[in-house]
Design a protein around this motif. Structure first.
Motif, short mmCIF file in Angstrom:
data_model
loop_
_atom_site.label_atom_id
_atom_site.label_comp_id
_atom_site.label_asym_id
_atom_site.label_seq_id
_atom_site.Cartn_x
_atom_site.Cartn_y
_atom_site.Cartn_z
N GLY A 60 10.82 6.94 5.86
CA GLY A 60 11.12 6.60 4.47
C GLY A 60 12.61 6.53 4.20
O GLY A 60 13.05 5.92 3.22
N PHE A 61 13.41 7.13 5.06
CA PHE A 61 14.86 7.13 4.95
C PHE A 61 15.44 5.79 5.43
O PHE A 61 16.57 5.44 5.09
N CYS A 62 14.67 5.04 6.20
CA CYS A 62 15.16 3.81 6.83
C CYS A 62 14.89 2.58 5.96
O CYS A 62 13.97 2.56 5.16
N ASP A 63 15.71 1.54 6.18
CA ASP A 63 15.63 0.33 5.36
C ASP A 63 14.92 -0.82 6.06
O ASP A 63 14.28 -1.64 5.42
N ILE A 64 15.07 -0.91 7.36
CA ILE A 64 14.52 -2.04 8.12
C ILE A 64 13.21 -1.61 8.76
O ILE A 64 13.18 -0.94 9.79
N LEU A 65 12.11 -1.99 8.11
CA LEU A 65 10.76 -1.64 8.56
C LEU A 65 9.92 -2.90 8.67
O LEU A 65 10.29 -3.95 8.12
N PRO A 66 8.78 -2.85 9.38
CA PRO A 66 7.95 -4.05 9.54
C PRO A 66 7.55 -4.68 8.21
O PRO A 66 7.23 -3.98 7.25
N THR A 67 7.58 -6.00 8.17
CA THR A 67 7.20 -6.75 6.96
C THR A 67 6.09 -7.76 7.24
O THR A 67 5.67 -8.47 6.34
N ASP A 68 5.61 -7.83 8.48
CA ASP A 68 4.59 -8.81 8.83
C ASP A 68 3.22 -8.37 8.33
O ASP A 68 3.06 -7.26 7.80
N SER A 69 2.22 -9.21 8.51
CA SER A 69 0.88 -8.93 8.00
C SER A 69 0.24 -7.71 8.65
O SER A 69 -0.67 -7.10 8.09
N GLY A 70 0.70 -7.35 9.85
CA GLY A 70 0.14 -6.19 10.54
C GLY A 70 0.95 -4.92 10.35
O GLY A 70 0.72 -3.93 11.03
N ALA A 71 1.89 -4.95 9.40
CA ALA A 71 2.79 -3.81 9.20
C ALA A 71 2.04 -2.53 8.84
O ALA A 71 2.43 -1.44 9.26
#
Length: 705
Positions: free
Chosen positions: A333-344
């Motif tokens: 939750g501290f991070c900004d760049i996380l998966p954004t695809d449909s399988g995230a």
């Protein structure tokens, strides 16, 4: 020699499977009572007997208390209790191998349950040693950590061999099990059983084949083709590409006895935690030590093991649940760049939101009185940008029977009030932290002073007389902070925030003397908003609070605005904080422009006496975040000019090409940030960078880049 013969002649009660299981269930019940905030009942049960399980239970109880508060005295006490438990579990492991009436498993060799307990003792003792502040103790701790890792790896290998044989016997899926390599098969032969593994540990380095466990050992036979799975296996996929053999129902492969479930869930809990923690370490010293002793992290596999451990109704499951929610709502939750695809939502190393919500609901139902789960629910509200609800829950959750839980709950409330810009609550909460904990008194004092500073700035022009009250309080607490720095150390090194705070206040004191102004009038861009940035608060603030943060970094809030505008450090701080806030507000081009202004400067300009060296690498990181957000936006028209930020930055109007350019651009900025020279607070950025690079790597694989 005499002591050996005396101990050999001591009569001890025979070990029976029924009595062993009774002790195990009793201790599990006691530890669950501990998590449910009934400390008195847990303590009463744990002191009832002297079995290995009771010894371990007392050690874990003490360890949990010491870890939540990270108090040196409690760490020492926990280490002593755990050492006694370590000795007892080793003795009972050897005894269980010989006693005919002791528990016998059709999966694990005799005594495995005690060997697991022994590994847990070593693991928890190692953590106590690393946090003790002593380099000598920390080195001993890493040695114990290595032994625990080898033991867990040995248990995993035996279980994997059993699963291969059990599942491989089914014609419906046997042909789809991945065949291991020869070297891999050799590592799982029964000659690599638990006793041999542990004896190698006890004897030091007599068996070189066990000195560096291969990462493959515990990963064997995990992957099964996703097509044609039999319905009764109930496989849950971690991604849309592959399924995992170990996601099957344990009962379906014969893991049904209480002790077998304890071993199965316990080894996954410990092994999973180790894999996740090792995967996130970027500190050069720790990384070198981990490399020397042969540790290698694997975040995806580690989180998968924790999810597997969390599905049971026992203490191991509860701790796995706490670990998972702490990892997702805290570190991820501290991070900004996380998966954004449909399988995230199915990516266990990212943030599987639906799973986390379901896990929290299940744990709250199981342990309705537990303050830990209420605190995790508050964290989830904060992650969803509902900070007011989080603060309400944390305020009502402050009266835990365990001081350490009350302390960490108060710390969460203090951060939440900071993010809310509720300065009165923030000042009060940080002062309460100072009363409850000795972990970082310098930071507690500093943040109390920063809260009063914002109240002073709110009233400085419209109510000068009222502002004076807060000015005095801000000065008092800020000036106290440096004298409290350095009291807590890890590996004999001062805490990064202590170093940062001392340098920051020294700069203000020097500036105040040069400008002939009061200390708080020499303070530059809002130090409170700066701390919100460091603690990931911008990701939890809603639009209204983001606008408030933006207002707080306005030059006119400062007493000596014109002088500060000529200070490169202050200019860079304002622009980096502004870029982050504008990114969250969706004002991406403005954010990129602010970062660009910082990036025109050479890194040498930010080095030297009392300089803020974190802004330039943070500007690089912000550029990576902007590229990641922009990858999912429509490509700009051909006429749009864009600052060439990397070799991949050539603008393309084709959606797929533009997406790829931005993904590669993001990766390039992250790699640049990762290779940056050491600077104060680099560890906080490195945690984000490691997670981000894993996310980008996963995305490139999905997209075929």
């Amino acid at each position: 020699m005499a002591s050996w013969f005396r101990s050999a002649t001591k009569a001890s009660p025979a070990m029976t499977a029924v009595e062993e299981d009774k002790h195990l269930q009793e201790v599990e019940h006691a530890l669950l009572q501990l998590l449910n905030d009934d400390i008195a009942e847990a303590d009463r049960i744990l002191k009832r007997h002297q079995s290995s399980y009771h010894h371990l239970g007392r050690g874990i109880s003490s360890f949990i208390g010491s870890m939540l508060g990270v108090e040196k005295e409690m760490l020492r006490e926990a280490a002593q209790i755990l050492q006694a438990a370590e000795n007892k579990t080793w003795e009972d492991m050897k005894k269980a191998q010989k006693e005919p009436e002791a528990f016998r498993s059709h999966i694990y060799p005799p005594g495995t349950e005690y060997l697991l307990c022994y590994a847990v003792c070593q693991l928890t003792s190692a953590i106590c040693a690393v946090l003790s502040g002593s380099v000598t103790e920390a080195i001993k701790g890493f040695y114990k950590l290595r032994k625990a890792f080898l033991t867990l790896d040995g248990i995993m290998a035996i279980e994997q061999k059993y699963l291969k044989e059990r599942v491989g016997s089914r014609s419906s899926i046997g042909s789809r099990v991945r065949r291991p390599s020869t070297a891999h098969s050799h590592s799982t032969k029964h000659s690599h059983d638990l006793r041999a593994s542990h004896e190698a540990n006890s004897a030091g380095e007599k068996h070189p084949d066990l000195a560096h466990p291969t990462a493959k050992t515990s990963d064997e036979f995990e992957h099964v083709d996703a097509e044609g799975e039999t319905a009764n296996l109930q496989l849950q996929t971690a991604t849309n590409v592959q399924s995992r053999l170990l996601e099957i129902d344990p009962a379906d492969v014969g893991i049904t006895s209480h002790t077998d479930i304890f071993i199965h869930s316990g080894v996954r809990l410990c092994y999973g935690i180790l894999l996740v923690v090792f995967s996130m370490i970027e500190n050069p010293l720790f990384t070198k030590i981990l490399y020397i002793v042969g540790f290698k992290g694997d975040r995806e596999r580690g989180t998968r093991y924790l999810w597997q451990a969390a599905r049971f109704d026992n203490f191991n499951s509860a701790i796995a649940g706490i670990s998972l929610l702490g990892y997702y709502n805290g570190l991820v939750g501290f991070c900004d760049i996380l998966p954004t695809d449909s399988g995230a939502d199915d990516d266990l190393a990212g943030y599987p939101r639906a799973r986390c919500v379901a896990l929290l609901a299940d744990m709250r139902k199981r342990y309705p009185e537990s303050k830990l789960w209420k605190m995790e629910e508050a964290r989830m509200h904060a992650y969803n940008r509902d900070l007011r609800q989080a603060a309400t829950m944390l305020s009502a959750n402050a009266d835990s029977n365990m001081k350490q839980i009350a302390t960490i709950n108060m710390f969460e409330l203090s951060l939440t009030s900071l993010f809310l810009h509720d300065y009165e609550l923030s000042a009060k909460s940080w002062q309460t932290c100072l009363e409850l904990s000795n972990w970082s008194p310098a930071m507690y004092l500093y943040l109390t002073g920063c809260s009063y500073l914002e109240m002073y700035r709110d009233l400085r022009i419209k109510d000068p007389k009222g502002a004076e009250v807060y000015k005095k309080k801000a000065t008092e607490f800020i000036r106290k902070a440096p004298s409290e720095a350095g009291k807590q150390k890890v590996m004999s090194k001062e805490l990064p925030f202590d170093l940062y705070i001392v340098r920051k206040i020294s700069k203000w004191e020097e500036r105040a003397k040069t400008w002939n102004v009061d200390l708080v009038d020499a303070v530059g861009i809002s130090p409170l908003t700066e701390m919100i940035y460091f603690w990931g608060g911008t990701k939890k603030e809603n639009k209204e609070l983001l606008e408030r943060s933006l207002f707080c970094i306005d030059w006119e809030r400062s007493t000596c605005a014109e002088k500060l505008k000529n200070d490169l450090d202050e200019v860079a701080i304002q622009k980096v904080l502004g870029a982050c806030l504008m990114r969250h507000l969706g004002r991406l081009d403005e954010a990129e422009g602010l970062c660009g202004e910082v990036l025109t400067h050479d890194k040498q300009e930010f080095k030297g006496h009392l300089k803020d060296d974190w802004t330039l690498p943070s500007a690089n990181y912000e550029m990576a975040c902007l590229a990641w957000v922009k990858k999912d936006l429509p490509a700009p028209p051909p006429s749009t000019s864009s600052r060439p930020s990397t070799s991949h930055s050539k603008i393309s109007t084709h959606p797929i090409d533009y997406h790829k350019v931005k993904v590669l651009e993001c990766e390039s900025w992250l790699e640049k940030t990762q290779k940056w020279d050491q600077y104060v607070l680099d560890t906080r950025v490195s945690v984000k960078v490691v997670t981000s690079l894993n996310t980008v790597k996963r995305h490139k694989k999905l997209m075929g880049y």
